[in-house]
Every structure is written in C-alpha cells, then in structure tokens.
Design a protein around this motif. Structure first.
Motif, PDB file in Angstrom:
ATOM      1  N   THR A  18       0.874  -1.168   0.000  1.00 26.68           N
ATOM      2  CA  THR A  18       0.000   0.000   0.000  1.00 26.68           C
ATOM      3  C   THR A  18       0.913   1.219   0.000  1.00 26.68           C
ATOM      4  O   THR A  18       2.141   1.102   0.092  1.00 26.68           O
ATOM      5  N   ARG A  19       0.326   2.387  -0.076  1.00 26.62           N
ATOM      6  CA  ARG A  19       1.174   3.584  -0.064  1.00 26.62           C
ATOM      7  C   ARG A  19       1.810   3.749   1.310  1.00 26.62           C
ATOM      8  O   ARG A  19       1.233   3.352   2.337  1.00 26.62           O
ATOM      9  N   PRO A  20       3.023   4.347   1.377  1.00 26.85           N
ATOM     10  CA  PRO A  20       3.673   4.553   2.676  1.00 26.85           C
ATOM     11  C   PRO A  20       2.866   5.501   3.563  1.00 26.85           C
ATOM     12  O   PRO A  20       2.054   6.295   3.086  1.00 26.85           O
ATOM     13  N   LEU A  21       3.088   5.396   4.853  1.00 26.63           N
ATOM     14  CA  LEU A  21       2.506   6.380   5.759  1.00 26.63           C
ATOM     15  C   LEU A  21       3.091   7.751   5.452  1.00 26.63           C
ATOM     16  O   LEU A  21       4.264   7.869   5.096  1.00 26.63           O
ATOM     17  N   PRO A  22       2.291   8.804   5.567  1.00 23.84           N
ATOM     18  CA  PRO A  22       2.827  10.149   5.334  1.00 23.84           C
ATOM     19  C   PRO A  22       4.022  10.411   6.254  1.00 23.84           C
ATOM     20  O   PRO A  22       3.950  10.121   7.447  1.00 23.84           O
ATOM     21  N   PRO A  23       5.129  10.954   5.729  1.00 25.31           N
ATOM     22  CA  PRO A  23       6.321  11.175   6.559  1.00 25.31           C
ATOM     23  C   PRO A  23       6.056  11.989   7.825  1.00 25.31           C
ATOM     24  O   PRO A  23       6.637  11.732   8.869  1.00 25.31           O
ATOM     25  N   SER A  24       5.165  12.950   7.741  1.00 31.06           N
ATOM     26  CA  SER A  24       4.912  13.790   8.914  1.00 31.06           C
ATOM     27  C   SER A  24       4.337  13.003  10.077  1.00 31.06           C
ATOM     28  O   SER A  24       4.479  13.390  11.225  1.00 31.06           O
ATOM     29  N   PHE A  25       3.688  11.867   9.787  1.00 29.44           N
ATOM     30  CA  PHE A  25       3.079  11.069  10.829  1.00 29.44           C
ATOM     31  C   PHE A  25       4.055  10.063  11.440  1.00 29.44           C
ATOM     32  O   PHE A  25       3.791   9.499  12.474  1.00 29.44           O
ATOM     33  N   SER A  26       5.179   9.777  10.739  1.00 31.67           N
ATOM     34  CA  SER A  26       6.087   8.749  11.231  1.00 31.67           C
ATOM     35  C   SER A  26       7.126   9.309  12.198  1.00 31.67           C
ATOM     36  O   SER A  26       7.917   8.565  12.760  1.00 31.67           O
ATOM     37  N   LEU A  27       7.138  10.624  12.382  1.00 30.19           N
ATOM     38  CA  LEU A  27       8.091  11.239  13.296  1.00 30.19           C
ATOM     39  C   LEU A  27       7.550  11.208  14.709  1.00 30.19           C
ATOM     40  O   LEU A  27       6.399  11.562  14.956  1.00 30.19           O
TER      41      LEU A  27
END
Length: 248
Positions: free
Chosen positions: A238-247
């Motif tokens: 699936t598409r990656p998690l948005p980078p802003s949410f993985s921080l």
C-alpha cells in the motif's frame, strides 16, 4: 494491555479503551468480562485507559532494533465499538506514528468498519491488519464485508470455532486463525472443523494459524493432526505512511 501477551499470534496488546457488550454466540464466555470483574471494573462500560503512550515507546524500541512487531488492539474491547467513537481518531493518529508496528484490528462489528476508517485510509495503512471474528456459519457474512475493504492484510479469526464453516469464502482473505474456546465451561471444537479450514486455506493460498484446541486453559493442544501450523501473511503493498506522521 502490556509489554507481554499470552495471545500466540501477536507480540503485544494495546487497549486504548476497555469494556464491551456481547453481540453473538462467540462472546458468551469472553475472558474480558471475568478479567475486568476481578479488577473491580464494570466490563459493560467502555472506558478510556491510560495506555496511550505505550505504542510510541514500542515504536521507538522497534525502530532502534530494526525490527517490526505485531500489536493486537482492543483485546478487552472492540476497536469499532460505538462508545469509543469519540476517541478513535486519536487512536488512528497514534497508529500513523508507528511505522515499525503492525496493528492487528479484530472486530465483530463488521458493519461499522467502512464508516469509521480514517479519512486518509486510501488502500489501507501499510501497518494495519483488519480482521473479523467468525464463530459459526451464521456469521460468515462478516468476511463478505471485510473483503470489500482495502487493507494491507485481511484476516479471519475463527476462535472460538463453535461449528463447521462450510459457507466461508476465503476470496480476498490473507490469513486464517483457527482455535477452540478455552476457559471454564469451554464449548467443544471438533477436529474435523479445523482440519477442513486448514485444507481450504491451503487450496486458497491463505496463511493458516492453528492456535489451540478447545480446553480448560489457553494453549492446551496447539497441534492439528500432529503438526504445529502457525503461518503469517505477507502484507500486500500500500502507499507509505505520510512522513509527517512517522516522526515521534
């Protein structure tokens, strides 16, 4: 809701809320009710817990170790329970921040899944596995709902398996867990019911996990026809998690 769990198919459990009500025969002997009563809590009242920081700690530890861990959500409730509607968006936000954790969300409230996914769900979060519980052939319709919902993994928990499931369609399903009921007053599970599901899973290319036979305690009798069968699915892309949410 801790760092350890006795559930064989996961690594950790997370209960952002606890409490539930019974919706079908599989709920009749649910361990959650007696466990909460031992703590002096009312199991029929859905209550927010103090565990919301646990996944972020597990995520930091998993990221540092370069590993991924499975987290079963709501072992003491249901992720899609109506009384948790006010907290679920916040819980989804926690999940978005934990890319090294695979959250296993299992529900009997199949009819509420589609309307209570996050707005950015798309083809599914790569770290969320969606599942439904099916205890007898009268409830196989839960799988029909599940297969319409995009997810990295779709799974079925046939535990407690209370009857044969001749009508179960495994199309679009990635993982099948089978287990008998455990605990006082446990109801029997016939070996041929589990055997039939094993064979159908093999023909369909579905990962099969045999958890246990029906017994007074969990994990009594973990073999089926003399074999330990505990396979896990491979999540679909699936598409990656948005980078802003993985921080963190």
């Amino acid at each position: 809701m801790s760092d350890s769990t006795i559930i064989a198919w996961t690594d950790r459990t997370w209960n952002p809320w606890r409490g539930c009500d019974k919706v079908s025969p599989g709920c009749a002997h649910c361990y959650m009710f007696t466990a909460q009563e031992r703590y002096g809590w009312n199991p029929e009242v859905v209550t927010r817990t103090g565990t919301w920081g646990q996944p972020l700690k597990w995520e930091r530890d998993a990221a540092a170790a370069g590993r991924r861990e499975r987290v079963f959500t709501c072992s003491w409730s249901d992720w899609f329970h109506v009384d948790a509607d006010g907290w679920r968006d916040e819980a989804w936000a926690i999940i978005r921040r934990c890319e090294h954790l695979h959250f296993q969300i299992l529900t009997k409230r199949h009819e509420r899944i589609a309307d209570h996914l996050p707005a950015d769900w798309g083809e599914g979060y790569p770290n969320v596995w969606l599942g439904v519980s099916i205890e007898n052939d009268r409830h196989v319709f839960r799988a029909d709902t599940l297969r319409t919902i995009p997810a990295a993994v779709r799974f079925i928990s046939a535990e407690p398996l209370l009857a044969d499931l001749p009508s179960l369609d495994l199309t679009g399903i990635d993982w099948l867990i089978v287990g008998g009921e455990s605990g006082p007053g446990y109801r029997p599970m016939r070996t041929e019911w589990a055997r039939a599901l094993r064979d159908r899973a093999r023909r369909a290319g579905v990962a099969f996990f045999f958890k246990q036979s029906a017994a007074p305690k969990t994990e009594m009798g973990i073999t089926l026809d003399g074999q330990v069968l505990r396979a896990y699915p491979t999540p679909r892309p699936t598409r990656p998690l948005p980078p802003s949410f993985s921080l963190l």
